[in-house]
Enzyme design. Structure first.
Site, PDB file in Angstrom:
ATOM      1  N   GLY A   1     -11.572  -4.934  -0.010  1.00  0.00           N
ATOM      2  CA  GLY A   1     -12.702  -5.528   0.690  1.00  0.00           C
ATOM      3  C   GLY A   1     -12.640  -5.301   2.187  1.00  0.00           C
ATOM      4  O   GLY A   1     -13.668  -5.098   2.842  1.00  0.00           O
ATOM      5  N   ASP A   2     -11.438  -5.318   2.748  1.00  0.00           N
ATOM      6  CA  ASP A   2     -11.267  -5.056   4.178  1.00  0.00           C
ATOM      7  C   ASP A   2     -11.625  -3.610   4.493  1.00  0.00           C
ATOM      8  O   ASP A   2     -12.220  -3.312   5.536  1.00  0.00           O
ATOM      9  CB  ASP A   2      -9.834  -5.348   4.600  1.00  0.00           C
ATOM     10  CG  ASP A   2      -9.417  -6.780   4.313  1.00  0.00           C
ATOM     11  OD1 ASP A   2     -10.309  -7.652   4.254  1.00  0.00           O
ATOM     12  OD2 ASP A   2      -8.214  -7.026   4.121  1.00  0.00           O
TER      13      ASP A   2
ATOM     14  N   ASP B   1       2.436  -8.397   4.290  1.00  0.00           N
ATOM     15  CA  ASP B   1       2.196  -8.557   2.859  1.00  0.00           C
ATOM     16  C   ASP B   1       3.462  -8.248   2.063  1.00  0.00           C
ATOM     17  O   ASP B   1       4.107  -7.222   2.286  1.00  0.00           O
ATOM     18  CB  ASP B   1       1.093  -7.607   2.390  1.00  0.00           C
ATOM     19  CG  ASP B   1      -0.272  -7.972   2.952  1.00  0.00           C
ATOM     20  OD1 ASP B   1      -0.411  -9.095   3.465  1.00  0.00           O
ATOM     21  OD2 ASP B   1      -1.187  -7.138   2.874  1.00  0.00           O
TER      22      ASP B   1
ATOM     23  N   ASN C   1      -6.277  -5.445   8.954  1.00  0.00           N
ATOM     24  CA  ASN C   1      -6.711  -4.431   8.001  1.00  0.00           C
ATOM     25  C   ASN C   1      -8.052  -3.817   8.394  1.00  0.00           C
ATOM     26  O   ASN C   1      -8.238  -2.591   8.342  1.00  0.00           O
ATOM     27  CB  ASN C   1      -6.843  -5.040   6.597  1.00  0.00           C
ATOM     28  CG  ASN C   1      -5.517  -5.440   6.002  1.00  0.00           C
ATOM     29  OD1 ASN C   1      -4.468  -4.965   6.425  1.00  0.00           O
ATOM     30  ND2 ASN C   1      -5.553  -6.319   5.030  1.00  0.00           N
TER      31      ASN C   1
END
Length: 327
Positions: free
Chosen positions: A256-257, A12, A52
């Protein structure tokens, strides 16, 4: 419980824009957009949905099997994941392509613009879950998260053929999947994960009603940001789990992960789905305190404090026996 997490593994590149992205959009010029943002900073972090989720599961004491494709530049990342409890022996290394890249700009209102370069992820379709089973033994659950679409479909078919329970998390790939592909990914899933926007997109892509989707899956878990989580099953009342309050969000990337990791860990321990969702929300709240998706740490005291504050002592009592490995 042996959980395999299939999906993207990426690096990322996270940037912060001090203004507002939406202020730069002109309503009468949306057919020709040419924008440039001067970012205040750049953080290069490890990411990818499957990595993740696996990282979070590893922190919680499980040993998830990560399944995905990467480039030759993956070795330092592999060491990092192994140090945090992730089995990386089923990761495919490409001879020609780089590990996937995710580039994201976040503004002061938490709006985001992102680009994802697949790179070696395109070779994930060459991975056979049968080889993963041969290498390490029977799988109790396969989490099919965003990946090369052909790989997602292959893993889902393998799970059905071998009778392995699977969870469907089509997420970012909903935008490019055809109707029949979405139906194949969803049909028979023990659990379906979406956020509020993905819920609407899934219904639009499939042409199904919510009730029709519910008849195809075991349970449907939908995250609604600060409004919490909804858990639905066919013929049963909707369960609403409030989010854990957070003051001063640092970075929403990967939240969310983090939720999925906590939820999967809770169900792996045999907790009811409502308790698993509460744990997921507590992990998600922790992710929000850090920049990047794998920079956070889970400490027993602070995690239980979040659960106690949001859900009360009974929820703490159910979770605490499973957090003994946390410091």
């Amino acid at each position: 419980m042996r959980i395999a997490v299939t999906g993207s593994i990426a690096t990322d590149h996270l940037m912060t824009f001090p203004g507002s992205i939406t202020d730069q959009l002109l309503a009468d010029r949306l057919d020709r957009v040419s924008l440039s943002f001067l970012a205040d900073d750049l953080d290069i972090r490890r990411g990818g949905v499957a990595a993740n989720i696996s990282f979070g599961l590893g922190l919680l004491g499980l040993r998830p099997v990560l399944v995905g494709a990467v480039g030759a530049d993956f070795e330092p990342y592999r060491v990092h994941l192994k140090e945090h409890g992730v089995d990386t022996e089923s990761v495919r290394v490409s001879d020609t392509l780089h590990t996937a890249r995710y580039v994201c700009t976040t503004d002061r209102r938490q709006n985001q613009i992102a680009t994802f370069y697949a790179g070696a992820m395109a070779e994930a379709r060459e991975i056979d879950l049968c080889d993963v089973i041969t290498r390490g033994g029977r799988l109790d659950l396969v989490m099919v998260s965003p990946d090369d679409p052909a790989a997602m479909l292959r893993h889902t078919r393998t799970c059905r053929g071998l009778g392995i329970p699977f969870a469907a998390d089509p997420s970012q790939q909903l935008a490019r999947l055809a109707r029949e592909d979405v139906l194949e990914l969803v049909d028979g899933a023990r659990r379906l994960f979406t956020n509020a926007y993905e819920t609407a997109l899934l219904l639009e892509r499939t042409g199904l009603t919510e009730d029709e989707v519910l008849r195809r899956v075991g349970s449907w878990i939908t995250t609604h940001g600060e409004d919490g989580v909804r858990i639905r099953r066919a013929g049963r009342p909707t369960i609403v789990v409030p989010a854990v309050p957070v003051t001063g969000v640092v970075d929403p990337t990967g939240v969310g992960d983090g939720f999925r990791a906590g939820f999967l860990a809770g169900t792996a321990w045999g907790l009811p789905e409502v308790c698993a969702a509460q744990l997921g929300c507590a992990v998600a709240a922790t992710v929000l305190d850090y920049v990047g998706t794998q920079e956070y740490r889970l400490y027993r005291g602070s995690l239980l404090a979040r659960i106690r504050t949001a859900y009360g002592p009974k929820s703490v009592a159910r979770v605490v026996p499973h957090l003994r490995e946390l410091s």
